[in-house]
Write a protein that holds these residues in place. Structure first.
Motif, PDB file in Angstrom:
ATOM      1  N   THR A   7       0.735  -1.336  -0.040  1.00 10.91           N
ATOM      2  CA  THR A   7       0.108   0.047   0.181  1.00 10.91           C
ATOM      3  C   THR A   7       0.967   1.354   0.037  1.00 10.91           C
ATOM      4  OG1 THR A   7      -1.846  -1.040   1.051  1.00 10.91           O
ATOM      5  CG2 THR A   7      -1.933   1.219   1.231  1.00 10.91           C
ATOM      6  N   VAL A   8       1.870   1.289   0.713  1.00  9.24           N
ATOM      7  CA  VAL A   8       2.783   2.232   0.810  1.00  9.24           C
ATOM      8  C   VAL A   8       3.697   2.565  -0.576  1.00  9.24           C
ATOM      9  CG1 VAL A   8       4.940   3.444   1.811  1.00  9.24           C
ATOM     10  CG2 VAL A   8       3.508   2.114   3.220  1.00  9.24           C
ATOM     11  N   ASP A   9       3.958   1.379  -1.130  1.00 11.47           N
ATOM     12  CA  ASP A   9       4.658   1.698  -2.393  1.00 11.47           C
ATOM     13  C   ASP A   9       3.427   2.067  -3.564  1.00 11.47           C
ATOM     14  OD1 ASP A   9       6.918   0.512  -1.732  1.00 11.47           O
ATOM     15  OD2 ASP A   9       6.503  -1.411  -2.268  1.00 11.47           O
ATOM     16  N   GLN A  10       2.530   1.645  -3.312  1.00 11.53           N
ATOM     17  CA  GLN A  10       1.285   2.223  -4.621  1.00 11.53           C
ATOM     18  C   GLN A  10       1.065   3.853  -4.279  1.00 11.53           C
ATOM     19  OE1 GLN A  10      -2.201  -0.204  -4.135  1.00 11.53           O
ATOM     20  NE2 GLN A  10      -1.260  -2.059  -4.311  1.00 11.53           N
ATOM     21  N   VAL A  11       1.120   4.105  -2.888  1.00  6.47           N
ATOM     22  CA  VAL A  11       0.979   5.544  -2.608  1.00  6.47           C
ATOM     23  C   VAL A  11       2.060   6.289  -3.027  1.00  6.47           C
ATOM     24  CG1 VAL A  11       0.452   7.470  -0.792  1.00  6.47           C
ATOM     25  CG2 VAL A  11      -0.905   5.249  -0.786  1.00  6.47           C
ATOM     26  N   PRO A  17       0.953  19.138  -0.761  1.00  8.74           N
ATOM     27  CA  PRO A  17      -0.430  19.325   0.311  1.00  8.74           C
ATOM     28  C   PRO A  17      -0.048  18.749   1.659  1.00  8.74           C
ATOM     29  CG  PRO A  17      -1.186  18.710  -1.842  1.00  8.74           C
ATOM     30  CD  PRO A  17       0.237  18.446  -1.876  1.00  8.74           C
ATOM     31  N   PRO A  18      -0.615  19.068   2.803  1.00  9.22           N
ATOM     32  CA  PRO A  18      -0.344  18.338   4.096  1.00  9.22           C
ATOM     33  C   PRO A  18      -0.963  17.142   4.237  1.00  9.22           C
ATOM     34  CG  PRO A  18      -2.147  20.221   4.420  1.00  9.22           C
ATOM     35  CD  PRO A  18      -1.603  20.021   2.911  1.00  9.22           C
ATOM     36  N   GLU A  19      -0.592  16.258   5.180  1.00  2.49           N
ATOM     37  CA  GLU A  19      -0.997  14.958   5.373  1.00  2.49           C
ATOM     38  C   GLU A  19      -2.372  14.745   5.194  1.00  2.49           C
ATOM     39  OE1 GLU A  19       0.834  12.953   8.720  1.00  2.49           O
ATOM     40  OE2 GLU A  19       3.009  13.163   7.842  1.00  2.49           O
ATOM     41  N   PRO A  20      -3.245  15.539   5.663  1.00  2.00           N
ATOM     42  CA  PRO A  20      -4.753  15.225   5.816  1.00  2.00           C
ATOM     43  C   PRO A  20      -5.083  15.191   4.216  1.00  2.00           C
ATOM     44  CG  PRO A  20      -4.392  16.547   7.558  1.00  2.00           C
ATOM     45  CD  PRO A  20      -2.988  16.545   6.820  1.00  2.00           C
ATOM     46  N   ASP A  21      -4.721  16.447   3.572  1.00  2.00           N
ATOM     47  CA  ASP A  21      -5.199  16.449   2.200  1.00  2.00           C
ATOM     48  C   ASP A  21      -4.687  15.308   1.562  1.00  2.00           C
ATOM     49  OD1 ASP A  21      -6.413  18.731   3.081  1.00  2.00           O
ATOM     50  OD2 ASP A  21      -4.868  20.169   2.082  1.00  2.00           O
ATOM     51  N   LEU A  22      -3.331  14.964   1.653  1.00  2.00           N
ATOM     52  CA  LEU A  22      -2.792  13.849   0.947  1.00  2.00           C
ATOM     53  C   LEU A  22      -3.764  12.510   1.097  1.00  2.00           C
ATOM     54  CD1 LEU A  22       1.044  14.381   0.850  1.00  2.00           C
ATOM     55  CD2 LEU A  22      -0.600  14.913  -1.150  1.00  2.00           C
ATOM     56  N   ALA A  23      -3.923  12.350   2.520  1.00  2.00           N
ATOM     57  CA  ALA A  23      -4.786  11.202   2.786  1.00  2.00           C
ATOM     58  C   ALA A  23      -6.093  11.086   1.911  1.00  2.00           C
ATOM     59  CB  ALA A  23      -4.919  11.079   4.218  1.00  2.00           C
ATOM     60  N   ALA A  24      -6.684  12.354   2.074  1.00  2.00           N
ATOM     61  CA  ALA A  24      -7.977  12.315   1.318  1.00  2.00           C
ATOM     62  C   ALA A  24      -7.912  11.893  -0.146  1.00  2.00           C
ATOM     63  CB  ALA A  24      -8.526  13.616   1.424  1.00  2.00           C
ATOM     64  N   PHE A  25      -6.636  12.702  -0.687  1.00  2.00           N
ATOM     65  CA  PHE A  25      -6.613  12.658  -2.185  1.00  2.00           C
ATOM     66  C   PHE A  25      -6.093  11.264  -2.642  1.00  2.00           C
ATOM     67  CE2 PHE A  25      -3.020  12.925  -5.512  1.00  2.00           C
ATOM     68  CZ  PHE A  25      -3.805  13.347  -6.470  1.00  2.00           C
ATOM     69  N   THR A  26      -5.439  10.345  -1.854  1.00  2.00           N
ATOM     70  CA  THR A  26      -5.216   9.211  -2.115  1.00  2.00           C
ATOM     71  C   THR A  26      -6.154   7.816  -1.462  1.00  2.00           C
ATOM     72  OG1 THR A  26      -3.619   8.900  -0.399  1.00  2.00           O
ATOM     73  CG2 THR A  26      -2.691   9.734  -2.378  1.00  2.00           C
ATOM     74  N   GLY A  27      -6.911   8.330  -0.584  1.00  2.00           N
ATOM     75  CA  GLY A  27      -7.712   7.570   0.139  1.00  2.00           C
ATOM     76  C   GLY A  27      -7.397   6.535   0.996  1.00  2.00           C
ATOM     77  N   VAL A  28      -6.184   6.818   1.573  1.00  2.00           N
ATOM     78  CA  VAL A  28      -5.510   5.875   2.557  1.00  2.00           C
ATOM     79  C   VAL A  28      -5.309   6.785   3.779  1.00  2.00           C
ATOM     80  CG1 VAL A  28      -4.268   4.573   0.850  1.00  2.00           C
ATOM     81  CG2 VAL A  28      -3.173   6.499   1.793  1.00  2.00           C
ATOM     82  N   GLY A  29      -4.837   6.283   4.821  1.00  2.00           N
ATOM     83  CA  GLY A  29      -4.858   6.756   6.022  1.00  2.00           C
ATOM     84  C   GLY A  29      -3.328   7.803   6.497  1.00  2.00           C
ATOM     85  N   ARG A  30      -3.361   8.442   7.157  1.00  2.00           N
ATOM     86  CA  ARG A  30      -2.293   9.414   7.305  1.00  2.00           C
ATOM     87  C   ARG A  30      -0.777   8.864   7.603  1.00  2.00           C
ATOM     88  NH1 ARG A  30      -3.908  14.490  11.056  1.00  2.00           N
ATOM     89  NH2 ARG A  30      -1.752  14.916  10.696  1.00  2.00           N
ATOM     90  N   ASN A  31      -1.067   7.562   8.181  1.00  2.00           N
ATOM     91  CA  ASN A  31       0.271   6.955   8.475  1.00  2.00           C
ATOM     92  C   ASN A  31       0.928   6.408   7.160  1.00  2.00           C
ATOM     93  OD1 ASN A  31       0.114   7.299  11.268  1.00  2.00           O
ATOM     94  ND2 ASN A  31      -0.683   5.616  11.648  1.00  2.00           N
ATOM     95  N   THR A  32       0.052   5.715   6.396  1.00  2.00           N
ATOM     96  CA  THR A  32       0.313   5.451   5.091  1.00  2.00           C
ATOM     97  C   THR A  32       1.031   6.528   4.305  1.00  2.00           C
ATOM     98  OG1 THR A  32      -1.078   3.608   5.126  1.00  2.00           O
ATOM     99  CG2 THR A  32      -0.155   4.098   2.891  1.00  2.00           C
ATOM    100  N   VAL A  33       0.412   7.597   4.276  1.00  2.00           N
ATOM    101  CA  VAL A  33       0.605   8.767   3.355  1.00  2.00           C
ATOM    102  C   VAL A  33       2.115   9.083   4.049  1.00  2.00           C
ATOM    103  CG1 VAL A  33       0.396  11.322   3.197  1.00  2.00           C
ATOM    104  CG2 VAL A  33      -1.505   9.709   2.861  1.00  2.00           C
TER     105      VAL A  33
END
Length: 220
Positions: free
Chosen positions: A8-12, A32-48
């Motif tokens: 998942t990390v690799d894909q993001v 963008p900050p982590e929350p925005d990237l999480a919304a953009f990629t559809g994964v959790g902040r830790n993964t981002v």
């Protein structure tokens, strides 16, 4: 479970890499900050956070304390080349620039178009006009002039390689001018004129003369 997490990390990371390569976030831009990237990629902040860390490690991104994370290279290859050249000696970089510019001048004199001619004249004249009044702009135009000659060679592979080295070339130009306070206007003008006149031998000779002068006035 760990392998799936890694995947998942690799894909993001790949998704973010593609966005950077596509110019969504150009070099110098803050991502963008982590929350925005999480919304953009559809994964959790830790993964981002891990995906961004992978790109930081690859040299495409850089974290700046209290400011955010910025794009510093548009591709893994550019980041790798940039790191290699950044650690090179000033003399070695100057010799690389000479090899690139002499060949580019030769090709440009053979292949330049009317659009190339207009571009070269415009950059040459603006560089000379603002040298004493706006040194920062003049330095940017100095690099732009040399790149325009490479672009006038109409060799896409050559231009791509030159662009890979461009950050180091810009640093080399800035450092050299700061140390010598010289602009070598006559040498630059002769180089541009030889390219415009379509004289490959004279263009190559003018490029060599410029770098002889640069080397002669290079501290250390």
């Amino acid at each position: 479970m760990p392998p799936a997490r890694r995947s998942t990390v690799d894909q993001v990371a790949d998704r973010l890499r593609r966005e950077i390569e596509a110019g969504t976030w150009p070099v110098g831009a803050r991502i963008p900050p982590e929350p925005d990237l999480a919304a953009f990629t559809g994964v959790g902040r830790n993964t981002v956070r891990e995906a961004v860390g992978a790109l930081v490690h690859a040299g495409m991104l850089a974290r700046r304390q209290g400011s955010g994370t910025y794009v510093v290279a548009a591709s893994d290859v550019r980041a790798t080349v940039g790191r290699f050249l950044a650690g090179s000696r000033a003399r070695d970089v100057l010799e690389l620039r000479q090899a690139l510019d002499v060949t580019a001048a030769t090709l440009a004199a053979r292949r330049r178009t009317e659009d190339d001619v207009r571009t070269l004249r415009d950059i040459r004249d603006r560089r000379a006009r603002c040298w004493d009044s706006d040194r920062e702009t003049a330095l940017a135009l100095d690099t732009a002039l040399h790149r325009a000659i490479v672009a006038a060679s109409h060799n896409a592979v050559y231009l791509e390689f030159y662009d890979l080295a461009l950050p180091t070339i810009e640093e080399s130009v800035t450092r050299h001018v700061a140390e010598t306070r010289r602009g070598f206007h006559d040498e630059h003008a002769a180089l541009v004129e030889a390219v415009i006149e379509g004289d490959p031998e004279n263009a190559a000779a003018a490029a060599r003369r410029l770098f002889v002068e640069l080397s002669a006035h290079s501290p250390g």
